[in-house]
Design a protein around this motif. Structure first.
Motif, PDB file in Angstrom:
ATOM      1  N   GLU A   1      14.362  -6.588  -5.633  1.00 41.30           N
ATOM      2  CA  GLU A   1      13.758  -7.959  -6.683  1.00 41.30           C
ATOM      3  C   GLU A   1      12.739  -6.699  -7.790  1.00 41.30           C
ATOM      4  OE1 GLU A   1      13.947 -11.219  -8.672  1.00 41.30           O
ATOM      5  OE2 GLU A   1      14.873 -10.685  -6.555  1.00 41.30           O
ATOM      6  N   PRO A   2      13.267  -6.997  -9.152  1.00 34.59           N
ATOM      7  CA  PRO A   2      13.058  -6.483 -10.307  1.00 34.59           C
ATOM      8  C   PRO A   2      11.539  -6.702 -10.909  1.00 34.59           C
ATOM      9  CG  PRO A   2      14.923  -7.340 -10.829  1.00 34.59           C
ATOM     10  CD  PRO A   2      15.142  -7.548  -9.371  1.00 34.59           C
ATOM     11  N   THR A   3      10.665  -6.209 -11.110  1.00 32.14           N
ATOM     12  CA  THR A   3       9.794  -7.081 -11.617  1.00 32.14           C
ATOM     13  C   THR A   3       9.512  -7.261 -12.370  1.00 32.14           C
ATOM     14  OG1 THR A   3       8.523  -4.736 -12.135  1.00 32.14           O
ATOM     15  CG2 THR A   3       8.219  -5.251 -10.377  1.00 32.14           C
ATOM     16  N   PRO A   4       8.542  -8.029 -13.205  1.00 32.72           N
ATOM     17  CA  PRO A   4       8.388  -7.914 -14.285  1.00 32.72           C
ATOM     18  C   PRO A   4       8.716  -7.420 -15.411  1.00 32.72           C
ATOM     19  CG  PRO A   4       7.276  -9.490 -13.315  1.00 32.72           C
ATOM     20  CD  PRO A   4       8.032  -8.929 -12.874  1.00 32.72           C
ATOM     21  N   ALA A   5       8.257  -6.386 -15.462  1.00 37.92           N
ATOM     22  CA  ALA A   5       8.247  -5.021 -16.248  1.00 37.92           C
ATOM     23  C   ALA A   5       9.193  -4.471 -16.101  1.00 37.92           C
ATOM     24  CB  ALA A   5       6.946  -3.927 -15.355  1.00 37.92           C
ATOM     25  N   GLU A   6       9.964  -4.018 -15.236  1.00 33.35           N
ATOM     26  CA  GLU A   6      11.188  -3.519 -14.793  1.00 33.35           C
ATOM     27  C   GLU A   6      12.256  -4.120 -15.838  1.00 33.35           C
ATOM     28  OE1 GLU A   6      10.517  -1.603 -10.875  1.00 33.35           O
ATOM     29  OE2 GLU A   6      12.029  -2.892 -11.216  1.00 33.35           O
ATOM     30  N   LEU A   7      12.680  -5.319 -15.987  1.00 35.54           N
ATOM     31  CA  LEU A   7      12.860  -6.253 -16.708  1.00 35.54           C
ATOM     32  C   LEU A   7      12.998  -6.554 -17.339  1.00 35.54           C
ATOM     33  CD1 LEU A   7      13.509  -9.816 -14.095  1.00 35.54           C
ATOM     34  CD2 LEU A   7      15.684  -8.233 -15.165  1.00 35.54           C
ATOM     35  N   ALA A   8      11.481  -6.266 -18.413  1.00 33.77           N
ATOM     36  CA  ALA A   8      11.861  -6.106 -19.445  1.00 33.77           C
ATOM     37  C   ALA A   8      11.469  -4.936 -20.115  1.00 33.77           C
ATOM     38  CB  ALA A   8      10.240  -6.558 -19.695  1.00 33.77           C
ATOM     39  N   LEU A   9      11.749  -3.362 -19.433  1.00 36.71           N
ATOM     40  CA  LEU A   9      11.723  -2.848 -19.745  1.00 36.71           C
ATOM     41  C   LEU A   9      13.656  -2.362 -19.886  1.00 36.71           C
ATOM     42  CD1 LEU A   9      11.067   0.817 -20.228  1.00 36.71           C
ATOM     43  CD2 LEU A   9      11.402   0.802 -18.138  1.00 36.71           C
TER      44      LEU A   9
ATOM     45  N   ALA B   1      12.415   5.098 -30.251  1.00 37.54           N
ATOM     46  CA  ALA B   1      12.423   3.417 -30.404  1.00 37.54           C
ATOM     47  C   ALA B   1      11.333   2.773 -29.741  1.00 37.54           C
ATOM     48  CB  ALA B   1      14.374   2.642 -30.013  1.00 37.54           C
ATOM     49  N   GLY B   2      10.738   3.704 -29.034  1.00 37.03           N
ATOM     50  CA  GLY B   2       9.905   3.481 -28.518  1.00 37.03           C
ATOM     51  C   GLY B   2       9.795   3.149 -26.858  1.00 37.03           C
ATOM     52  N   VAL B   3      11.541   2.992 -26.346  1.00 37.63           N
ATOM     53  CA  VAL B   3      10.936   3.151 -24.931  1.00 37.63           C
ATOM     54  C   VAL B   3      10.430   4.033 -24.210  1.00 37.63           C
ATOM     55  CG1 VAL B   3      13.248   1.983 -23.516  1.00 37.63           C
ATOM     56  CG2 VAL B   3      13.228   1.755 -25.959  1.00 37.63           C
ATOM     57  N   ALA B   4       9.904   3.183 -22.954  1.00 34.04           N
ATOM     58  CA  ALA B   4       9.406   4.508 -22.131  1.00 34.04           C
ATOM     59  C   ALA B   4      10.395   5.046 -21.420  1.00 34.04           C
ATOM     60  CB  ALA B   4       9.303   3.492 -20.966  1.00 34.04           C
ATOM     61  N   THR B   5      11.107   6.303 -21.546  1.00 33.77           N
ATOM     62  CA  THR B   5      12.412   7.183 -20.277  1.00 33.77           C
ATOM     63  C   THR B   5      11.144   8.087 -20.008  1.00 33.77           C
ATOM     64  OG1 THR B   5      12.583   8.165 -22.905  1.00 33.77           O
ATOM     65  CG2 THR B   5      13.248   6.179 -22.828  1.00 33.77           C
ATOM     66  N   VAL B   6      12.022   9.192 -19.083  1.00 31.85           N
ATOM     67  CA  VAL B   6      11.704  10.228 -18.626  1.00 31.85           C
ATOM     68  C   VAL B   6      11.359  11.094 -19.481  1.00 31.85           C
ATOM     69  CG1 VAL B   6      12.164  12.048 -16.862  1.00 31.85           C
ATOM     70  CG2 VAL B   6      12.679   9.377 -16.618  1.00 31.85           C
ATOM     71  N   PRO B   7      10.243  11.776 -19.540  1.00 34.24           N
ATOM     72  CA  PRO B   7      10.395  13.055 -21.132  1.00 34.24           C
ATOM     73  C   PRO B   7      11.329  14.068 -20.413  1.00 34.24           C
ATOM     74  CG  PRO B   7       7.980  12.377 -20.116  1.00 34.24           C
ATOM     75  CD  PRO B   7       9.318  11.450 -19.353  1.00 34.24           C
ATOM     76  N   THR B   8      12.177  14.227 -21.813  1.00 42.36           N
ATOM     77  CA  THR B   8      13.188  15.263 -21.635  1.00 42.36           C
ATOM     78  C   THR B   8      13.256  16.237 -22.484  1.00 42.36           C
ATOM     79  OG1 THR B   8      14.903  13.427 -20.657  1.00 42.36           O
ATOM     80  CG2 THR B   8      15.687  15.046 -21.785  1.00 42.36           C
ATOM     81  N   ARG B   9      13.830  17.493 -22.559  1.00 41.39           N
ATOM     82  CA  ARG B   9      13.749  18.340 -23.373  1.00 41.39           C
ATOM     83  C   ARG B   9      15.557  19.061 -23.438  1.00 41.39           C
ATOM     84  NH1 ARG B   9      12.085  23.619 -22.956  1.00 41.39           N
ATOM     85  NH2 ARG B   9      10.721  22.605 -20.614  1.00 41.39           N
TER      86      ARG B   9
ATOM     87  N   GLU C   1      15.508  -4.710 -20.424  1.00 38.66           N
ATOM     88  CA  GLU C   1      15.927  -5.246 -21.834  1.00 38.66           C
ATOM     89  C   GLU C   1      16.043  -4.638 -22.933  1.00 38.66           C
ATOM     90  OE1 GLU C   1      14.209  -9.336 -20.816  1.00 38.66           O
ATOM     91  OE2 GLU C   1      15.635  -9.829 -19.848  1.00 38.66           O
ATOM     92  N   ARG C   2      14.587  -4.551 -23.102  1.00 38.30           N
ATOM     93  CA  ARG C   2      14.007  -3.225 -24.379  1.00 38.30           C
ATOM     94  C   ARG C   2      15.312  -2.097 -24.233  1.00 38.30           C
ATOM     95  NH1 ARG C   2       9.063  -3.864 -22.589  1.00 38.30           N
ATOM     96  NH2 ARG C   2       8.175  -1.858 -21.384  1.00 38.30           N
ATOM     97  N   ALA C   3      15.659  -1.377 -23.430  1.00 39.77           N
ATOM     98  CA  ALA C   3      16.499  -0.100 -23.685  1.00 39.77           C
ATOM     99  C   ALA C   3      17.883  -0.960 -24.124  1.00 39.77           C
ATOM    100  CB  ALA C   3      16.729   0.172 -22.213  1.00 39.77           C
ATOM    101  N   LEU C   4      18.461  -2.244 -23.627  1.00 46.61           N
ATOM    102  CA  LEU C   4      19.375  -2.308 -24.454  1.00 46.61           C
ATOM    103  C   LEU C   4      19.386  -2.591 -25.540  1.00 46.61           C
ATOM    104  CD1 LEU C   4      20.763  -4.361 -20.855  1.00 46.61           C
ATOM    105  CD2 LEU C   4      21.097  -2.127 -21.106  1.00 46.61           C
ATOM    106  N   ALA C   5      18.269  -3.625 -25.946  1.00 53.00           N
ATOM    107  CA  ALA C   5      18.287  -3.866 -27.180  1.00 53.00           C
ATOM    108  C   ALA C   5      18.228  -3.169 -28.420  1.00 53.00           C
ATOM    109  CB  ALA C   5      17.149  -4.750 -27.103  1.00 53.00           C
TER     110      ALA C   5
END
Length: 306
Positions: free
Chosen positions: A230-238, A114-122, A240-244
């Protein structure tokens, strides 16, 4: 007899589902009595209940809130069946469909798709070739696990030990995850962003859990050196994308939406945050680290029960 409608309007009855400690041990959930007290003070009737207690009538509760059911990862089928059974009797938070989806970490592949940045996983299921990296440090762990259970990190020269680890999981019928060990964890740690009632609640940061040379079956400290973050804006945005991208509804309090969520993020090799895990079943809320969040959580739980 008091009707369910009258009971809910007056003092909703809420079950805090937890695990049964071993004989002679005490619960590791230090937030549980705090949350029970806060719910009682806010006007609910709250009770701490073992999720696997056959004597419990779950229909007696207006809401069953999954809290520290921390033995579920080696009883997944039983736990998911319990969640689905409870959800037919009363409201379960989070919903049973979310529980089923989130108990198998193959959901990381769906998030990545879905385009969410995740730890690469096999993923290596029983019978798959033992395809392990030979040019970088990596982590092997099961797709259903918590608290770093059955997880370990390996250097390429430790292949034989990793193969024994992998074979042991496959003998148990477990699917393994293989991920690169992201060195950023050693310096910037792992951040846990908590959401409750559809809103960001608080965040914490912990140090690296997997020390070099620690056996996969050794006891580990799941949350070392936990501190307020205190999360960074990038962490918060990520987050929120993951939960969406969760296929069973966004974070919120209505209908079958998520009541609570924890998004664990780490820094990738490019320095940008990526999702390590979504904790939607029984996340530790770390209320002891954030006492100001206790009344917020209690209010959201009671609102959900009504």
């Amino acid at each position: 007899m008091e009707s369910a409608v009258a009971r809910t309007a007056a003092r909703p009855r809420i079950a805090l589902a937890t695990y049964r400690p071993e004989e002679g041990a005490t619960s590791a959930d230090r937030d549980l009595p705090v949350l029970e007290g806060a719910l009682e003070d806010a006007g609910a009737r709250a009770g701490i209940v073992y999720w696997d207690d056959p004597a419990v009538d779950w229909a007696d509760f207006d809401l069953v809130l999954i809290r520290s059911t921390w033995d579920y990862s080696w009883r997944v089928a039983e736990f998911v069946a319990w969640a689905e059974r409870v959800a037919k009797l009363t409201r379960l938070a989070n919903p049973a469909a979310v529980v089923r989806w989130n108990t198998d970490k193959r959901y990381l592949g769906e998030l990545a798709g879905a385009g969410v940045a995740t730890v690469p996983t096999r993923y290596l299921a029983p019978g798959d070739p033992a395809d392990l990296p030979d040019d970088h440090e990596y982590v092997v762990k099961p797709t259903s696990g918590a608290g770093a259970r059955l997880a370990a990190r390996y250097r390429p020269e430790e292949r034989e030990t990793a193969l024994r680890h992998l074979a042991g999981m496959h003998e148990r019928g477990l699917t393994a995850m293989v991920q690169p060990y992201l060195r950023g964890v050693d310096t910037s740690g792992e951040r846990a962003l908590q959401f409750f009632g559809g809103r960001f609640l608080h965040a914490g940061r912990k140090g690296a859990v997997l020390e070099p040379g620690t056996a996969y079956d050794a006891d580990k400290v799941p949350h070392p050196r936990m501190e307020v973050w205190e999360p960074t804006p990038a962490e918060l945005a990520l987050a929120e994308r993951a939960l969406a991208a969760v296929p069973h509804g966004p974070s919120g309090t209505d209908g079958d939406a998520l009541l609570y969520a924890r998004v664990d993020v780490v820094d990738g090799d490019d320095g940008r945050p990526c999702v390590m895990e979504l904790e939607l079943v029984e996340p530790n809320l770390f209320l002891w680290l954030h006492p100001e969040s206790v009344p917020v959580v209690a209010e959201a739980v009671i609102r959900a029960a009504r």
